[in-house]
Structure formats: structure tokens, C-alpha cells
Write a protein that holds these residues in place. Structure first.
Motif, mmCIF file in Angstrom:
data_model
loop_
_atom_site.group_PDB
_atom_site.id
_atom_site.type_symbol
_atom_site.label_atom_id
_atom_site.label_comp_id
_atom_site.label_asym_id
_atom_site.label_seq_id
_atom_site.Cartn_x
_atom_site.Cartn_y
_atom_site.Cartn_z
ATOM 1 N N GLY A 21 35.803 30.704 31.317
ATOM 2 C CA GLY A 21 34.996 30.201 32.426
ATOM 3 C C GLY A 21 35.299 28.751 32.737
ATOM 4 O O GLY A 21 35.379 28.350 33.906
ATOM 5 N N THR A 22 35.493 27.952 31.692
ATOM 6 C CA THR A 22 35.852 26.544 31.882
ATOM 7 C C THR A 22 37.208 26.427 32.565
ATOM 8 O O THR A 22 37.402 25.602 33.469
ATOM 9 N N PHE A 23 38.167 27.275 32.130
ATOM 10 C CA PHE A 23 39.493 27.286 32.755
ATOM 11 C C PHE A 23 39.389 27.591 34.239
ATOM 12 O O PHE A 23 39.996 26.910 35.077
ATOM 13 N N LEU A 24 38.590 28.620 34.587
ATOM 14 C CA LEU A 24 38.441 28.981 35.990
ATOM 15 C C LEU A 24 37.804 27.864 36.796
ATOM 16 O O LEU A 24 38.186 27.614 37.945
ATOM 17 N N PHE A 25 36.844 27.173 36.193
ATOM 18 C CA PHE A 25 36.164 26.078 36.899
ATOM 19 C C PHE A 25 37.125 24.918 37.141
ATOM 20 O O PHE A 25 37.201 24.378 38.248
ATOM 21 N N ILE A 26 37.881 24.536 36.107
ATOM 22 C CA ILE A 26 38.786 23.393 36.212
ATOM 23 C C ILE A 26 39.932 23.676 37.166
ATOM 24 O O ILE A 26 40.394 22.782 37.881
ATOM 25 N N THR A 27 40.386 24.929 37.177
ATOM 26 C CA THR A 27 41.592 25.263 37.945
ATOM 27 C C THR A 27 41.283 25.997 39.245
ATOM 28 O O THR A 27 42.177 26.569 39.857
ATOM 29 N N ALA A 28 40.034 25.989 39.683
ATOM 30 C CA ALA A 28 39.671 26.650 40.937
ATOM 31 C C ALA A 28 40.369 25.978 42.116
ATOM 32 O O ALA A 28 40.654 24.772 42.087
ATOM 33 N N PRO A 29 40.695 26.731 43.166
ATOM 34 C CA PRO A 29 41.311 26.130 44.348
ATOM 35 C C PRO A 29 40.474 24.984 44.899
ATOM 36 O O PRO A 29 39.255 25.104 45.015
ATOM 37 N N GLN A 30 41.116 23.880 45.226
ATOM 38 C CA GLN A 30 40.430 22.685 45.715
ATOM 39 C C GLN A 30 40.904 22.356 47.132
ATOM 40 O O GLN A 30 42.066 22.018 47.337
ATOM 41 N N GLU A 121 42.353 31.383 48.298
ATOM 42 C CA GLU A 121 43.176 31.782 47.165
ATOM 43 C C GLU A 121 44.265 30.753 46.884
ATOM 44 O O GLU A 121 44.691 30.014 47.778
ATOM 45 N N HIS A 122 44.723 30.700 45.631
ATOM 46 C CA HIS A 122 45.863 29.873 45.284
ATOM 47 C C HIS A 122 47.119 30.446 45.955
ATOM 48 O O HIS A 122 47.317 31.667 45.978
ATOM 49 N N LEU A 123 47.972 29.577 46.477
ATOM 50 C CA LEU A 123 49.268 29.993 47.006
ATOM 51 C C LEU A 123 50.347 29.735 45.957
ATOM 52 O O LEU A 123 50.250 28.811 45.155
ATOM 53 N N GLN A 168 49.254 37.620 38.970
ATOM 54 C CA GLN A 168 47.843 37.256 38.895
ATOM 55 C C GLN A 168 47.687 35.814 39.385
ATOM 56 O O GLN A 168 48.092 34.870 38.713
ATOM 57 N N ARG A 169 47.092 35.667 40.550
ATOM 58 C CA ARG A 169 47.017 34.330 41.152
ATOM 59 C C ARG A 169 46.175 33.358 40.343
ATOM 60 O O ARG A 169 46.307 32.143 40.493
ATOM 61 N N VAL A 170 45.316 33.869 39.486
ATOM 62 C CA VAL A 170 44.481 32.984 38.689
ATOM 63 C C VAL A 170 45.329 32.051 37.827
ATOM 64 O O VAL A 170 44.926 30.918 37.544
ATOM 65 N N VAL A 171 46.526 32.507 37.411
ATOM 66 C CA VAL A 171 47.365 31.662 36.552
ATOM 67 C C VAL A 171 47.907 30.463 37.330
ATOM 68 O O VAL A 171 48.338 29.471 36.727
ATOM 69 N N TRP A 175 48.996 26.362 36.564
ATOM 70 C CA TRP A 175 50.250 25.712 36.974
ATOM 71 C C TRP A 175 49.948 24.435 37.751
ATOM 72 O O TRP A 175 50.556 23.386 37.505
ATOM 73 N N LYS A 176 49.019 24.510 38.666
ATOM 74 C CA LYS A 176 48.657 23.320 39.433
ATOM 75 C C LYS A 176 48.097 22.223 38.523
ATOM 76 O O LYS A 176 48.377 21.032 38.703
#
Length: 305
Positions: A21-30, A121-123, A168-171, A175-176
């Protein structure tokens, strides 16, 4: 013992879920602050055309083999092979359904500078938003205004051909987190206005580093190797070193570089080849002052052997 073991597994599960959950929060699309795209006014279409060619938009998004005015039909579909799979450039024509004609400037700008799609979504960084991140809002406004004047196409590009986990775009958020930055790639002390302009063009819309800088196994640029060349990201041949330390180009003068970008001929009267053919065609469309600025920047950066 069994109950202790079960409790331990439960604790690990909770910690794992919390970590994910922390990973998803930190790496969410901005996205960008919406104020960035507000009050930019009517786009300068003539300047937008220059930005279009500086950015090489047609090189990836025009139909394969297109020439002349057909290069302005940005219907997508061209394959880009990589170690991660094959990416297919999307339709970015002015068509409101098949392309991006219905996008707002903010949606377009967020894709360009943050790698965030219209739906949040992440590109994939096969689209060089890591370089476009350095572009000014004014240039992006002018670019989008010009692109909306180009022909519409309702073509649908093939889906990317990627295996797990790259599909899986979540990864991409990870990367970002590791590699995305809108900071300058190099620090140039006391640089002239011409060199600064060249830096903007090379590091930003020109996205030269996307091919000319070697990468690690995750696709991030290798530190200290800016524009030093390396294996072709598409898997065939190599991309040359274009720093002053290059064996082949290090002896070129600024005038030689300017001439090459304009005409496609090297100082030895050899001609441009490979994927650089399309790049040179784009560079030839720029004002002479921009080609001179690019040359000045390439001679000003640190030599890498």
C-alpha cells in the motif's frame, strides 16, 4: 506452536499489505498542478510546428514508411522493439475518438511531462516523457495547438506486446520513482544563451539521450554516461557517442554538426543512416539558430571516452 506460526504468517501478511500500500501511494501517478496549463493563451502555430519537428513526433507516430505530407498523419502503430517487449506507438492524430483530438491541454501536458495518461494511468517510458518533462508549458501549448491542425485518423494501434511483469503498469510507478526527473541532465557553469538553448533542445524536445545514453537492466540511464552511446535500444547495432570524447565525432567542429543536422552529410561526405535518417529530417526543419545551439551544447558537455 501452530498458533504462533499462524500468527507470524498473519503479521507478515499485514506487513506485506502495508508495504504494498505504501508503494502504491508513493508511486501513484502524479499530475501537474492545473495552474500550470491555465492562462497560456492562444497557441503560436508556427512555433508549434517547430516544436513538433524538434520533438520528432512523426518519427514514431506516423505510419511506417510514410513520406511527404503522409508523415503528418499521426495514426500510430509503428513498432518499437526492446528487451522488455514490443511497444506500438498510439494514434495521436486530431481524431476525437481514435486520436487525442478531444483531450484537454492539461491532459496532453500531463502525458508529455509526467507520463500520466488521460485516465490517470502510468505511461510506458518508450514514450520519452522523461525528456519532455523539461519542456515549457508554452511550448507544449503551441505544440498541441499545431497538432490539432493535422489530419485526423481513426486507426487503432495494436496493443503493446509485453510479458509479465512489464505488462503490469503498476510497476511503472517504481520505475519513475527510481529514474524520472525533470532536472537538467548536466550542469553547465556560465553557459551562454546559445548553449542553454541547445541544452533545452537536446535534453527536452529533442530527447537525444533516449537513444544516445546507455541504460542499465531496468532501462534507467547509466550515471556519468550522458550521450556516450551504447547498444541500440531496439536491439540492432549501436548508437554512437556524441560527446566531445567520441572517436568518430569528437573531432567534428560546431559547423560540422550544424551541416550534418541540416544536410545529412558528415564532414567526410558520408550520409546519415539508420534511425538517424528520420531525426535528421526533423532537425532540417528547425531554424538555423536552433541547429547552431544544439551544436554548441554538444561541444560544451563533458567528454566521455
Amino acid at each position: 506452536m501452530a498458533s504462533t506460526w499462524i500468527k507470524g504468517l498473519g503479521t507478515l501478511a499485514v506487513l506485506g499489505a502495508a508495504g504494498f500500500g505504501t508503494f502504491l501511494f508513493i508511486t501513484a501517478p502524479q499530475r501537474q498542478d492545473p495552474a500550470v496549463w491555465a492562462n497560456l493563451g492562444e497557441p503560436d502555430l508556427a512555433h508549434g510546428r517547430e516544436v513538433f519537428f524538434a520533438g520528432g513526433c512523426a518519427s514514431c507516430h506516423a505510419p511506417a514508411g510514410a513520406t511527404g505530407d503522409a508523415r503528418l498523419v499521426l495514426s500510430g502503430g509503428a513498432p518499437l522493439k526492446s528487451d522488455f517487449g514490443t511497444f506500438h506507438a498510439p494514434n495521436i492524430s486530431s481524431d476525437p475518438e481514435g486520436g487525442i483530438g478531444a483531450w484537454t491541454l492539461a491532459e496532453f501536458g500531463d502525458a508529455m511531462t509526467r507520463g500520466v495518461g488521460r485516465d490517470g494511468e502510468h505511461l510506458y517510458p518508450s514514450f520519452p516523457y522523461g525528456s519532455y518533462a523539461r519542456m515549457t508549458p508554452e511550448d507544449i501549448n503551441d505544440l498541441y495547438g499545431f497538432m490539432k491542425t493535422l489530419p485526423a485518423s481513426d486507426a487503432v494501434a495494436p496493443a503493446h506486446e509485453l510479458g509479465f511483469p512489464f505488462n503490469q503498469r503498476v510497476v511503472l510507478g517504481g520505475w519513475k520513482f527510481l529514474y524520472y526527473s525533470d532536472a537538467p541532465r548536466v550542469e553547465l557553469a556560465d553557459a551562454s544563451d546559445m548553449v542553454k538553448r541547445g541544452q533545452y533542445l537536446v535534453e527536452g524536445p529533442g530527447h537525444c539521450g533516449e537513444c544516445h545514453t546507455p541504460r542499465n537492466a531496468l532501462g534507467g540511464f547509466l550515471a556519468g554516461q550522458w550521450l556516450a552511446g551504447g547498444p541500440n535500444p531496439e536491439g540492432e547495432g549501436s548508437i554512437p557517442n556524441i560527446t566531445p570524447g567520441s572517436r568518430s565525432m569528437g573531432s567534428w567542429s560546431e559547423g560540422d554538426i550544424v551541416s550534418y543536422l541540416e544536410t545529412g552529410f558528415t564532414p567526410d561526405y558520408d550520409s546519415v543512416g539508420g534511425s538517424m535518417v528520420e531525426v535528421q529530417k526533423n532537425m532540417a526543419e528547425l531554424p538555423a539558430a536552433d541547429r547552431e545551439a544544439i551544436a554548441a551544447y554538444l561541444k560544451a558537455i563533458t567528454a566521455v571516452q
